[in-house]
Design a protein around this motif. Structure first.
Motif, short mmCIF file in Angstrom:
data_model
loop_
_atom_site.label_atom_id
_atom_site.label_comp_id
_atom_site.label_asym_id
_atom_site.label_seq_id
_atom_site.Cartn_x
_atom_site.Cartn_y
_atom_site.Cartn_z
N GLU A 280 27.08 41.71 0.25
CA GLU A 280 25.67 41.93 1.37
C GLU A 280 25.66 43.38 1.00
OE1 GLU A 280 24.35 41.40 5.81
OE2 GLU A 280 26.18 40.24 5.14
N GLU A 281 26.78 44.12 1.11
CA GLU A 281 26.33 45.74 1.22
C GLU A 281 25.89 46.26 0.03
OE1 GLU A 281 30.07 47.07 4.51
OE2 GLU A 281 30.24 46.87 2.44
N ARG B 104 23.83 52.64 10.70
CA ARG B 104 24.45 51.24 10.60
C ARG B 104 24.61 50.70 11.80
NH1 ARG B 104 29.28 52.54 6.29
NH2 ARG B 104 29.38 50.47 6.28
N PRO C 176 32.37 47.83 -1.71
CA PRO C 176 31.44 47.17 -0.95
C PRO C 176 31.40 45.66 -0.70
CG PRO C 176 30.31 48.68 -2.29
CD PRO C 176 31.70 48.47 -2.70
N SER D 222 26.85 47.09 9.58
CA SER D 222 25.55 46.69 8.44
C SER D 222 24.48 47.60 8.43
CB SER D 222 24.96 45.07 8.84
OG SER D 222 24.38 45.37 10.25
N GLU E 170 22.10 45.66 -0.66
CA GLU E 170 21.50 46.72 0.30
C GLU E 170 21.40 47.77 -0.46
OE1 GLU E 170 19.28 45.70 2.86
OE2 GLU E 170 20.10 43.56 2.67
#
Length: 466
Positions: A288-289, A401, A285, A407, A292
């Motif tokens: 940012e992923e 997503r 990932p 995202s 999350e």
């Protein structure tokens, strides 16, 4: 006719390819045939141990990987390098051509089973009088979606835009959702463009299929009969499903420290309550992923075991990090493993109820083997196509997503996990996995597929070798 075969296997340099090749090798050797399993030294040393009864029948052939500029030293598999360095690994793989020819000339095999990458191999094998089988670790639905060899090799105008990969193809005669989502295709768009080898991945794929004598597919006709028919129609040659090939690691009886610590933690959890999180050896990932995902696990309030890789190989400069304080906040409820973890043993544990996975097919098969519900989060390669198949059959649920950039939010991660693991409306995903288990792991069915395949290999050996 001599009923014993000598089969060479030449997988691509990724463990998601080498392991299914090894599983098929074990099933072929089980019938008394000889296998030469060809790869590089470091990869062979990292493969699972063979059961003692098969050791005399499977020979590992170590071909040193040629040095290629921009490929780090000791990098021999995709897991060793960042994604943007993989093209140089393909260049080095192409450099195995000469040593492989010398091995084939000296060992005189009946058949060679090869992967999607060595587009140069079929004509060489043909000159040497060796029959060829393209062995696909990708499912029939994936092959069917990608299309005829001519399309893959660029001889067709069917697919020229990203959007054309997000809809079903004209050669598929039934309604299906199996296609890439826009963001999934954009992440793998380089497979239709030229890289440092001057040969696209799609061309490699197409040439490997076009010039093979036959095709073997990691699939079974009870699971995707319509897709196997599509593949046979568009390839215009014999296509053999060889089963789902569930992983059968040989247990030496030795428990590593990692497994002992993992097991002691899992033993304390409630049955079926833990979500196992792992994205395979290649998927990584973005930061940012990752953030999350971590916050989503936190919000789910469910226990979790996360196999966390912060980089792809030692030369990966983009190191991802867990959010500050994450491990402290989830201490006791969650466990983060930052080293290798024995996935089969973890999935087999009773406290594990669900699997947050990248949808790599080996991981999917292993989850079904142990009846673990699937929460899907795709990253690369065929993972999006695999996810569509699982969605169509209600065998897995994809985290919602953004269609353009892929995202997702921590809230959707938490909600998806809870849906599949505990909520009443997610019961269908928990039940479907149990329904399909018998289809995927039945030994008699698996042996039957391999026996049919072997009957063909034996009866279609080159005449001069009989």
């Amino acid at each position: 006719m001599d009923s014993k075969l000598h089969v060479v296997m030449f997988p691509w340099l990724a463990f998601g390819h080498m392991i299914p090749y090894l599983e098929l090798a074990k099933l072929i050797a089980r019938k008394g045939h000889l296998i030469s399993f060809v790869s590089t030294p470091r990869n062979i040393d990292r493969l699972p141990k063979l059961p003692p009864n098969l050791e005399p029948l499977i020979t590992f052939v170590k071909l040193p990987l040629p040095h290629v500029q921009n490929l780090p030293q000791n990098a021999e598999a995709t897991t060793d390098v960042p994604y943007d360095v993989v093209p140089f690994l393909k260049l080095a793989y192409d450099g195995l051509q000469e040593p492989l020819i010398r091995f084939l000339e000296s060992s005189d095999p009946d058949w060679i089973l090869y992967d999607f990458a060595p587009y140069w191999l079929p004509p060489i094998a043909s000159k040497l009088g060796i029959k060829t089988a393209f062995y696909s670790i990708f499912t029939a639905s994936c092959l069917g979606f990608l299309g005829p060899p001519s399309v893959m090799m660029g001889d067709d105008e069917v697919r020229k835009t990203p959007e054309s990969f997000t809809v079903s193809a004209p050669w598929v005669p039934f309604p299906t959702t199996v296609a890439f989502r826009y963001f999934e295709f954009m992440r793998v768009a380089d497979f239709i463009s030229h890289d440092s080898t001057d040969v696209t991945d799609m061309y490699r794929f197409g040439a490997c299929i076009k010039y093979a004598d036959i095709v073997a597919v990691r699939s079974c006709s009870e699971f995707e009969p319509e897709w196997l028919q599509v593949v046979e129609n568009i390839y215009e040659k014999p296509v053999f499903p060889v089963g789902q090939l569930p992983t059968t690691a040989y247990d030496t009886g030795e428990e590593t420290d990692t497994w002992w610590l993992t097991k002691s933690w899992l033993d304390k959890q409630i049955e079926g309550s833990v979500v196992y999180v792992a994205f395979g050896s290649e998927a990584k990932p973005s930061q940012e992923e990752l953030t999350e995902i971590a916050h989503g696990l936190e919000k789910s309030e469910l226990p979790f075991f996360w196999v966390f890789r912060n980089r792809r190989g030692p030369c990966d400069k983009e190191v991802i990090e867990l959010p500050e304080g994450f491990e402290e906040r989830t201490k006791g409820r969650g466990l983060v493993c930052k080293s290798w973890a024995p996935q089969l043993k973890i999935l087999a544990h009773d406290s594990v109820g669900g699997f947050l996975t990248h949808s790599g097919w080996s991981s999917v098969v292993e989850a079904i083997q142990y009846e673990k519900s699937l929460i899907l989060l795709t990253f690369l390669a065929d993972q999006g196509l695999n996810a569509r198949v699982l969605e169509e059959k209600n065998m897995g649920y994809s985290i919602p997503r953004n269609e353009r950039d892929g995202s997702f939010t921590s809230g959707s991660v938490a909600e998806s996990i809870r849906l599949v693991m505990v909520k009443e409306e997610g019961k269908i995903y928990r039940e479907k996995i149990k329904e399909f288990k018998e289809l995927f792991v039945n030994k008699d069915r698996q042996y039957k597929y391999v026996d049919i395949f072997l009957d063909y290999l034996i009866t279609h050996k080159v005449a001069s070798k009989e």
